[in-house]
Design an enzyme around this catalytic site. Structure first.
Site, short mmCIF file in Angstrom:
data_model
loop_
_atom_site.label_atom_id
_atom_site.label_comp_id
_atom_site.label_asym_id
_atom_site.label_seq_id
_atom_site.Cartn_x
_atom_site.Cartn_y
_atom_site.Cartn_z
N LYS A 54 0.84 -1.21 0.00
CA LYS A 54 0.00 0.00 0.00
C LYS A 54 0.87 1.25 0.00
O LYS A 54 0.54 2.24 -0.64
CB LYS A 54 -0.95 -0.02 1.20
N GLN A 98 -4.77 -2.01 9.43
CA GLN A 98 -4.50 -3.27 8.74
C GLN A 98 -5.03 -4.44 9.59
O GLN A 98 -4.69 -4.56 10.76
CB GLN A 98 -2.99 -3.42 8.49
N ASP A 121 -11.05 2.97 4.72
CA ASP A 121 -11.56 1.64 4.35
C ASP A 121 -13.09 1.58 4.40
O ASP A 121 -13.67 0.54 4.07
CB ASP A 121 -10.99 0.57 5.30
#
Ligand code: NAP
Length: 294
Positions: A54, A98, A121
């Site tokens: 990422k 994460q 997200d």
């Protein structure tokens, strides 16, 4: 007819180029580039690799990227305080947590400490509620948004189609089903069947799908017997398996038996994975634009 590949690498490259151009325009207009922070808890090697990927992707489109690493034994309070620190930091536009996180931590409470406006997200309940209500400022979960973009990239019509989703996780299956049937956004207006591990005779449903999205988390779970001739097959799964020629990546779909019957199919690797990463970058760009009043 031979199936056509839904090439996620190519589509993601085009998407990243669009993001890069918008970042350049933002900088030319005197604004800071978008800034993304990845929060990682503990030393899981797979998580470290995902965050590294990422970072590379974020830097390739001109974002500022930071990683915030917390020790595996961090307390709930310390983790929430760290996230609130990001909420209060004016230089951070968006962040991701994460997954997975260590078992002793309560994910729900951690997500509630997120600022919904920085939640890249789309995990925060406000963003999920906005997705449900088709609010234009919903931050959409990366994988389903990436799948819609891939379908759109290849001009695959969704409206009026029967889409069958296998899997009901909060990251993939459920939001995917919700987005496919949305009324206002495009692609949307599909008729959706959401299936899962308690669906009896699941092949009865998968065989009816014009567009089949498989997010089951089991290698080669779906084979050619379970699909309709001429359908679109989206394989979300990603698994590292051993083969005679060493370790390799494979998906939830048995590509060899499914591809000859499909009209379109995603490869693994090179299908949904790159689209998910580009989709995350897109979310950060949208957040950054909003925060700069653009
Ligand atoms: P998950 O949270 O484990 O959910 C799996 C879903 O599949 C559950 O809803 C489960 O049903 C259902 N399921 C499991 N076995 C089944 C069976 N035999 N028949 C029918 N349904 C079954 O997984 P996820 O997070 O959605 O991820 C799915 C896969 O996609 C994983 O391989 C993951 O690594 C991959 N993934 C890839 C990306 C990417 O960027 N490429 C992104 C996210 C996820 P129940 O709810 O009834 O248990």
């Amino acid at each position: 007819m031979a199936p056509q590949l839904l090439d996620g690498r190519k589509a993601a490259e085009a998407w990243r180029k669009e993001i890069f151009d918008q970042v350049q325009a933002m900088i030319a207009a005197g604004h800071r580039p978008p800034a993304l922070t990845a929060v990682r808890i503990g030393e899981d090697p797979a998580s470290a690799l995902y965050v590294k990927n990422k970072m590379k992707a974020a830097q390739s489109v001109g974002f500022h990227f930071d990683e915030l690493t917390l020790p595996a034994d961090v307390s709930q309070q310390q983790a929430e305080d760290a996230i609130r620190g990001l909420n209060d930091d004016p230089l951070v536009d968006g962040y991701i947590l994460q997954l997975p996180i260590p078992d002793h931590l309560d994910l729900e409470s951690l997500i509630l400490s997120f600022s919904a406006r920085k939640d890249a997200d789309g995990f925060h309940p406000l963003n999920i509620g906005r997705l449900f209500r088709e609010h234009p400022e919903a931050i959409l979960p990366a994988t389903p948004q990436g799948i819609l973009r891939l379908l759109d990239h290849y001009h695959i019509e969704v409206e009026g189609k029967h889409c069958v989703v296998v899997g009901r996780s909060f990251i993939v299956g459920k939001p995917m089903a919700m987005l496919l049937q949305r009324k206002k956004g495009r692609p949307g207006n599909a008729t959706v069947t959401l299936t899962h591990s308690r669906t009896p005779d699941i092949a009865r449903f998968t065989r009816q799908a014009d567009i089949l999205i498989v997010a089951v988390g089991r290698p080669h779970w779906l084979d050619g017997e379970m699909i309709k001739e001429g359908s679109v097959i989206i394989d979300v799964g990603i698994h590292r398996v051993q083969s005679a020629r060493g370790p390799r990546w494979t998906g939830d779909v048995d590509f060899a038996s499914a591809a000859p019957k499909a009209r379109w199919i995603t490869p693994v690797p090179g299908g949904i994975g790159p689209m998910t990463v580009a989709s995350l970058l897109w979310n950060v760009l949208l957040i950054a634009r909003r925060r700069r009043g653009l």
